[in-house]
Scaffold this active site. Sequence first.
Site, PDB file in Angstrom:
ATOM      1  CG  ASP A  76     -12.420 -16.242 -68.579  1.00 42.53           C
ATOM      2  OD1 ASP A  76     -12.960 -15.807 -69.597  1.00 42.53           O
ATOM      3  OD2 ASP A  76     -12.764 -17.318 -68.038  1.00 42.53           O
ATOM      4  CB  CYS A  77     -10.804 -14.841 -73.550  1.00 42.07           C
ATOM      5  SG  CYS A  77     -11.678 -16.422 -73.568  1.00 42.07           S
TER       6      CYS A  77
END
Length: 761
Positions: A484-485
């Site tokens: 998700d980063c």
Amino acid sequence: MWKLKIAEGNGPYLYSTNNFVGRQTWEYDPNAGTPEDRESFQKARDQFDQNRKKGFHSCGDLFMRMQLKKESGIDLESIPPVRLEEKEEITYETATIAVKKALRLNRAVQASDGHWPAENAGPMLFTPPLLIALYISGAMNTTLTSEHKKEMIRYMYNHQNEDGGWGLYIEGHSTMIGSGLSYVALRILGEGADDGNGAIARARKWILDHGGATGIPSWGKAYLSVLGVYEWEGCNPLPPEFWLFPSILPYHPAKMWSYCRTTYMPMSYLYGRKYHGPITDLVLSLRNEIHVKSYDQIDWNKARHHCCKEDVYYPHTFVQDLLWDTLNYCTEPVMKRWPLNKIRQRALDKTIKYMRYGAEESRYITIGCVEKSLQMMCWWAHDQNCDEFKYHLARVPDYLWLAEDGMKMQSFGSQIWDSTLATQAVISTGMVEEYGDCLQKAHFYIKESQIKENPKGDFRGMYRHFTKGAWTFSDQDQGWVVSDCTAEALKCLLLLSQMPTEISGEKPPVERLYDAVNVLLYLQSSLSGGFAIWEPAIPQPYLEVLNPSELFADIVVEQEHVECTASIVQALISFNRMHPGHREKEIENSVARGVSFLEERQWPDGSWYGYWGICFLYGTFFTVGGLAAAGKTYENCEAVRKAVNFFLSSQNDEGGWGESLESCPSMKYTPLEGNRTNLVQTSWAMLGLMYGGQAERDPTPMHKAAKLLINEQMSDGDFPQQEITGVYMKNCMLHYAQYRNIFPLWALGEYRKRVWPSQSL
């Protein structure tokens, strides 16, 4: 005086892949600062004391904010904050003032290299193992100054509960692992058995009243064994021989979740060596202080399965106990003898090989603070003169964070995560005239932080996956993919690429975007359609019955999660729209499967369980954003309608939202006590509702929530720190100190844009 250093590093045992961009370390200079600066620090400490009495355990990260606000020179006070009366309505002008003030504050706390520094801590089991590693190696006084120790002592006392114990995390009820490790840490730091105005004695009483340290959970048993105040015979076996098994076996440790693997690998080395540090006078004293029975009278075999009831979240299964007893009674006795001890040595050598590779590929940061301390113990046990231990010491400052509540070891930093969210919050305002060089700096940081190469050599043979194109949670040097980063960073690059270069700076080569997409597609489950976080999901959930930890759930194999799936869906859709030539059909199929996964994971009440934030509000905010990006609306999607109804039904009487951390372990939505409001969670709910089209249908709930945020805004544009809002593994809370200024800005920026679309152009 303490000063935060940004993107700095030097010395023979310190190296970087991107010139230390994103690095954040605290340094003490006795000659630095003015009397006014020192007075401000003390006022911040006093303010924390007052907040602590009100029930807020999380620090406001005020030391960092004071320094960066002063260095920025940005005017934060000339525009007075808006205050709206009970019957007064929000106007476009009042919303604009609040957004402008919040935007300026976010710009002011951005570091010179473009990232947003912040604390990422909260668990009380992070700092003590580091101190144990420094103590057994004799490196305490060369690594920590007296000022470091003073601040660490302050932190421990600040988070002691009224009953004398410490929790697993700063807002938690007292536990044996929190109390036992914190007690030992204070004694290692030089506190006497009766110091702290009775605090040490109260802690000792809590420990003894709850059965003594023999009841500490398994991780604590290992830490205390290394120190020498517990015996390895009292630990369930962690045989390093598992690492010699063929990797095709379904239960090979290489199939473990990355954090589980990197924790139990060094633990198995220490167990295999039965290593403990020097038996000093302090160690002998602690043996008498933390155990109910005389040390030489303790039945260590019986203690293997003993865990204090205050600590148990994930009880051992019968299968686990049977496995451990078999290993303990049948395997361990023969592994100590020739010729089978040769196999043990081979296993120990193999774990050293893997640990060396992992340390080098993370520039000795490792995957996180738990592995960091354990690796330091291992390298000291392996060879007290080895360079590996010296490289590890050079990276200890990367983990130490200072705030008004004291100094602690943090997870390993959330620089990328916080900075990508802050960048999108800034962009949401549309206030180009207020951006300054903020987005140029953020763009530089995000570009510099992308991983440019795969791990060296045969990384698959070292149980690693390709990393080229990804972003980590902290900085590039750490080297571990976080899905998700990566998605949020890709979203930022796509947004920034649409802006003039004088606002956002130069675009990266398009191949860098392709690399990011390749990473994301790789992390999708072929079975569920959801996305995992660090590595591809392992479709063997039955292995969770072997979970050796009493504290955490779901730690054995990598799993898919709704939050990262929603982020990735958004990123892939944005990428496909702007760059349709790269794996276009694969992306379309991936998005469709990701959306199906999200819809299938919805709970009956319309919410989604949030795994990394508290909790249903967090998960639902992210998921609705992902569904909206895929064209799902209130009108055409039942899942969105149910989600909107969940938000509306959980809004409290004053117009806000507040969810208790108890939602996470119980997996049941639980409002905060008194149904009070949390501003960060209110911002999540506002954003979720706006993604669900609520502002266009009926903005009344938005007005009530926005009014709360505006009236709580402080004179400098910041928002007050309230309850902790992060979590991991269902049972341990994590403090994201930047959330309180990122999400209110984002919510108000979107609110202003959506409620007054024609005026916000």
